[in-house]
Scaffold this active site. Sequence first.
Site, short mmCIF file in Angstrom:
data_model
loop_
_atom_site.label_atom_id
_atom_site.label_comp_id
_atom_site.label_asym_id
_atom_site.label_seq_id
_atom_site.Cartn_x
_atom_site.Cartn_y
_atom_site.Cartn_z
CE LYS A 134 -1.77 1.54 4.09
NZ LYS A 134 -1.52 2.96 4.36
CG ASN A 135 2.45 2.70 3.55
OD1 ASN A 135 1.26 2.97 3.35
ND2 ASN A 135 2.96 2.58 4.77
CB CYS A 144 -5.06 10.82 12.45
SG CYS A 144 -3.37 10.27 12.54
NE ARG A 148 0.35 10.42 10.29
CZ ARG A 148 -0.02 9.36 9.59
NH1 ARG A 148 -1.18 8.81 9.78
NH2 ARG A 148 0.79 8.87 8.67
CG ASP A 179 3.17 1.64 9.45
OD1 ASP A 179 2.79 2.47 10.28
OD2 ASP A 179 3.25 1.89 8.22
NE ARG A 193 -7.57 4.50 6.04
CZ ARG A 193 -7.32 5.76 6.33
NH1 ARG A 193 -7.87 6.31 7.37
NH2 ARG A 193 -6.52 6.47 5.58
#
Length: 418
Positions: A22-23, A116, A121, A307, A399
């Site tokens: 994803k990243n 968030c 952030r 993560d 997500r």
Amino acid sequence: MGKFVVRGGRRLEGVLRVHGAKNAALPIMAASVLAASPVTLLGVPKLRDVDVMIEVLQSLGASVAWQDDALTIDPRGIHQYVIPQELMLKMRASIFVVGPLLARLGHAVAMQPGGCSIGDRPIDIHIYGFQQLGAKVSETDEGTRLDAEKLRPNTIHLSYPSVGATENLMMAASLIAGETRIRNAAMEPEIVDLAQFLEKMGAVVRGAGTPDIRILGREVLHGVTHTVIPDRIEAATFILATAATGGHLTLENCIVEHLPGLTGRLRELGVEIRVDDGDRVEVWAPERYRTVPVSLHTGPYPGFATDMQAQFMAFLLKVPGVHIISERVFENRLGHARELRRMGAQIVADQRVALIYGGRPLHAAEVRALDLRAGAALVIAGLMCDGETVIQDREVIERGYEDLDGRLRALGADIEKQ
Ligand code: UD1
């Protein structure tokens, strides 16, 4: 919002192919804005965040289409440079299109993404970098506006190796004739993948994967075909779920070198990890974990990835001993400790540091996915204990994980979506 229902106590066993990252996919999709012809991407995972990036690109005027597993982005119709606020709110990574828009159209407007659940952030490092490339910044009703008649190459020293800022600046610099240098750059594997994509398009990128990146930009970049790298966080999540359930897993399309800090620690604890053919990794959990206290802190790559922190914490609940985790990338990313405590976990935590008393039994409970990786940690904890664990807000987990429940079921887990 939906939920995952997990009935734990089963070992994971089987073979799994890791999806594309994803990243890596999100910035590369954004970088397609720079091309003068269509781009085809392979290995893009089918996730909610990817859907949002598709909406962002379409809102700017791009045509985007899936054809089986290939995602084609035709950026030729892009004339719009205001990123719709609702899309910025849906996904912070929408900010990735700012650098490409600024370089291509000379303007970009983006609402500052709010705080968030894992921290404030801000995007000050991105903005500082664009200013160093000659952009003027102003605040408007629609958000922060960046304008530049012509960007110029420069040397930019980042105050922190931000992944997103490094990527945004690499993308902008690729369309600026001349050499831009980014110092104290992030070194994540996704940066290297983006560099390879930009090189295929025609830029020259040297030093990606080190703190000193030099980009020789071009006035025109062309569309290419590219396959994104495997998702190291998805791989880590499945490895930890296997280690936590006493299982045996073979991962395909897994680059073990992208997991520094994880495999070494697991081996110390008695997990057997064998690498075959470069991208095939086999993992066996031991019958019983030794009592070895674990101490780790997260950090920019090659440090332990933030993560993976939540999933690692859930796994540590299996390992006897008192362990310590210090979160140093985000200021508020230990909220899952509270949710894990609902399952009987003995964890003492403030915003940055957690003490984990491992090797004690967990029990099923109703818990909530606070963020994507925190949610994955709860799934792992649910797999570890008997009874029915209900994880609310499964969409938060979806997500970043494609078909998590289906993939776990294929490995023998009892998990369903509701
Ligand atoms: C990316 C990843 C995310 C991962 C993170 C850290 C994507 C889509 N997301 O996020 O999954 O957790 O890297 O590995 O790739 N910061 C500032 N000012 C800025 C930018 C960042 O203060 O302008 C701070 C952040 O608040 C955070 C730290 O720097 O505390 C790291 O953020 P950054 O590396 O930018 O993460 P992201 O690119 O947002």
